[in-house]
Design a protein around this motif. Sequence first.
Motif, mmCIF file in Angstrom:
data_model
loop_
_atom_site.group_PDB
_atom_site.id
_atom_site.type_symbol
_atom_site.label_atom_id
_atom_site.label_comp_id
_atom_site.label_asym_id
_atom_site.label_seq_id
_atom_site.Cartn_x
_atom_site.Cartn_y
_atom_site.Cartn_z
ATOM 1 N N LEU A 1 -9.172 0.926 0.375
ATOM 2 C CA LEU A 1 -9.300 1.474 1.298
ATOM 3 C C LEU A 1 -10.150 0.177 2.452
ATOM 4 O O LEU A 1 -9.906 -0.208 3.650
ATOM 5 C CB LEU A 1 -10.245 2.235 1.722
ATOM 6 N N LEU B 1 -3.977 3.784 6.192
ATOM 7 C CA LEU B 1 -5.467 4.020 6.336
ATOM 8 C C LEU B 1 -5.978 5.787 6.477
ATOM 9 O O LEU B 1 -6.531 6.219 5.510
ATOM 10 C CB LEU B 1 -6.027 3.081 8.233
ATOM 11 N N GLU C 1 -11.564 3.970 -2.380
ATOM 12 C CA GLU C 1 -12.441 3.496 -1.857
ATOM 13 C C GLU C 1 -12.228 1.817 -1.604
ATOM 14 O O GLU C 1 -12.162 1.324 -0.676
ATOM 15 C CB GLU C 1 -13.761 3.606 -2.701
ATOM 16 N N HIS D 1 0.571 -1.202 0.111
ATOM 17 C CA HIS D 1 0.264 0.059 -0.498
ATOM 18 C C HIS D 1 1.004 1.166 0.170
ATOM 19 O O HIS D 1 0.116 2.078 -0.166
ATOM 20 C CB HIS D 1 -0.904 -0.050 1.043
ATOM 21 N N LEU E 1 -5.613 7.704 3.270
ATOM 22 C CA LEU E 1 -6.625 6.684 2.159
ATOM 23 C C LEU E 1 -8.145 7.593 2.229
ATOM 24 O O LEU E 1 -8.899 8.575 2.067
ATOM 25 C CB LEU E 1 -7.029 5.108 2.080
ATOM 26 N N GLU E 2 -8.086 7.638 3.633
ATOM 27 C CA GLU E 2 -9.471 8.907 4.250
ATOM 28 C C GLU E 2 -9.347 10.274 4.217
ATOM 29 O O GLU E 2 -10.310 10.331 3.787
ATOM 30 C CB GLU E 2 -9.498 8.158 5.997
ATOM 31 N N ARG F 1 -8.608 -2.382 5.017
ATOM 32 C CA ARG F 1 -9.020 -2.483 6.080
ATOM 33 C C ARG F 1 -9.485 -3.704 6.573
ATOM 34 O O ARG F 1 -9.417 -4.283 7.897
ATOM 35 C CB ARG F 1 -10.843 -2.051 6.383
#
Length: 195
Positions: A131, A162, A128, A35, A165-166, A135
């Motif tokens: 993410l 995380l 999305e 990632h 990306l948020e 998760r």
Amino acid sequence: MARESTCRFAILGMLCREPMSGYDLRSAIERSVGHFWQESYGNLYPTLERMAEERLVELEPEERSPGGRVRKVYRVTAAGRTALAEWLRRPVLPHVERNELLLKLFFGARVGPADSLAQVERSRAEAEALLAALRLIDEDVRHSRKDDPEFAYWYLSIRAGLLGLEAHLRWCDEAREALERLKPATGSTKKRGAR
């Protein structure tokens, strides 16, 4: 001063976990640090060969697959562990991230808000999906690897992914709103900067 290739240190870090072939290394990188870090086969294999010449890694005794093909498995040497530890202690060099989406948006007036909005929506959909995958990794690591001595270090990189990306998704929402507001004001076909 030229920037040192960090591929070698990603390889050393992975090989400190266990001996691996080039294929195994690529898969381990994708599954664990993918990632935020990626390596191509085109970079991985030549780097492994150079590192073997420098005695940072060495080949384990040859292993043959059921098809008779020789499988090259590398392990890290003491010199490789030392090189990795020295690199880990050095300050991170500042860098400017290359972000094609932001570059396209910067010049977006040349095509208008609809095309720019399409770029943002594609980026949002990709974020999305990433993410959701991250998760799942987060859930797995927190439940099945919590007792691993490396857990706290892994978890820091997962949290950065995380949160990043948020934040990107929130930015996409803001960009969508801004570009939607520009849509009615595009009656003119005159291009900016054309003289």
